[in-house]
Design an enzyme around this catalytic site. Structure first.
Site, short mmCIF file in Angstrom:
data_model
loop_
_atom_site.label_atom_id
_atom_site.label_comp_id
_atom_site.label_asym_id
_atom_site.label_seq_id
_atom_site.Cartn_x
_atom_site.Cartn_y
_atom_site.Cartn_z
N SER A 46 -16.56 37.36 26.58
CA SER A 46 -17.19 38.64 26.23
C SER A 46 -16.06 39.62 26.01
O SER A 46 -14.93 39.37 26.43
CB SER A 46 -18.05 39.10 27.41
OG SER A 46 -18.39 40.46 27.30
N TYR A 69 -20.45 40.43 36.39
CA TYR A 69 -20.29 39.94 35.02
C TYR A 69 -18.84 40.12 34.56
O TYR A 69 -18.22 39.19 34.02
CB TYR A 69 -21.25 40.69 34.11
CG TYR A 69 -21.36 40.19 32.70
CD1 TYR A 69 -22.22 39.14 32.38
CD2 TYR A 69 -20.62 40.76 31.66
CE1 TYR A 69 -22.35 38.68 31.08
CE2 TYR A 69 -20.75 40.31 30.36
CZ TYR A 69 -21.61 39.28 30.07
OH TYR A 69 -21.73 38.83 28.77
#
Ligand code: NAD
Length: 261
Positions: free
Chosen positions: A143, A156
């Site tokens: 990401s 995350y």
């Protein structure tokens, strides 16, 4: 169909980006094992669609990425039914949005295990066969949060940064063995994962849905539009080509300019 005869195993591929990878690799002729949760009939439909696309075999395995034994069983079943994975895509992921001092412990554990620990378990199980064949592609879905952080996503961001380190480490270990390991780092992609975090972000920041989309999600994405699943799938296909054999240990941003800032 340059992937005829090769097998791809993609975690978290009953939805969103993972399903996009599965379709793109099947379109190049690969046998594909998909993984993830969802309605049994819908998943059956995806498997049939993948076999139509590839003219090869497709299977689904429902292993929960928080369960190391189930992960090992999935890799073994892939080898037995459609061939040991030549291409492994570690893609499963979930999100939870909350301030760190209110972040639920069970969400922390789930996010770290689904995104980071599962990638270790799949890779450990799949690597010996790749080494024996002298060819392999491991592609992680990182990401922009593998490279930079945003508030309220402590688990995350930690898992995705971890995946960047994992990518580099494995890439170095297998550098001379015909196996490449790379981390695709998308910005915001319009998938159920993004849609599902809108209500929590509305709550955490006291915003409307439109404000979350325009002022939070796309605020730092300079192109002001979502990345498309097809763009990520095309990159994964490229990473499987011989022309990409010199690319390893990299974080590849597809983020509309997010990390250029
Ligand atoms: P999605 O919610 O559409 O799909 C997630 C997939 O993971 C589904 O198939 C789901 O069933 C599966 N999954 C969830 N928990 C699982 C578990 N415990 N075991 C097995 N499978 C499980 O999400 P997406 O947006 O397609 O995200 C895919 C990956 O891309 C994730 O790693 C995510 O972090 C990453 N990513 C997404 C975006 C984005 O904007 N959508 C941006 C950057 C990175």
């Amino acid at each position: 169909m340059f992937l005829k005869g090769k097998t791809a195993l993609i975690t978290g591929s009953t939805s969103g980006i993972g399903l996009g990878y599965a379709r793109a690799l099947a379109a190049e002729g690969a046998h594909v094992m998909i993984n993830g949760f969802g309605d049994a009939d819908i998943i059956k439909g995806y498997v049939a669609e993948l076999e139509d696309l590839s003219g090869a075999k497709a299977r689904h395995h429902g292993a929960d990425m928080t369960k190391p034994d189930a992960i090992r069983a999935m890799v073994a079943e892939c080898a037995e039914k459609i061939g040991s994975p030549d291409i492994l895509i570690n893609n499963a992921g979930i999100q939870h949005v909350a301030p760190v001092d209110e972040f639920p412990e069970d969400k922390w554990d789930a996010i770290i295990s689904i995104i980071l620990s599962s990638s270790f378990h799949t890779t450990k199980a799949a690597l010996p066969a790749m080494k024996a064949k002298g060819w392999g592609r491991i592609i992680n879905t990182g990401s922009m949060h593998s490279l930079v952080a945003s508030p309220y996503k402590v688990a995350y961001n930690s898992a995705k940064h971890g995946l960047a380190g994992f990518t580099k480490t494995v890439a170095l270990e297998v550098a001379t063995q015909g196996i490449t390991v790379n981390n695709i780092c998308p910005g915001y992609v319009w998938t159920p994962l993004v849609e599902n975090q809108i209500p929590d972000t509305m709550k955490a920041r006291g915003l409307t849905r439109e404000q979350v989309i325009n002022d939070v999600l796309l605020a730092n994405q300079p192109q002001k539009k979502f990345v498309q699943v097809d763009q990520l799938a095309a990159l994964a296909v490229f990473l499987c080509r011989d022309e990409a054999s010199g690319m390893t240990g990299t974080n590849l941003s597809v983020d509309g300019g997010w990390t250029a800032q």
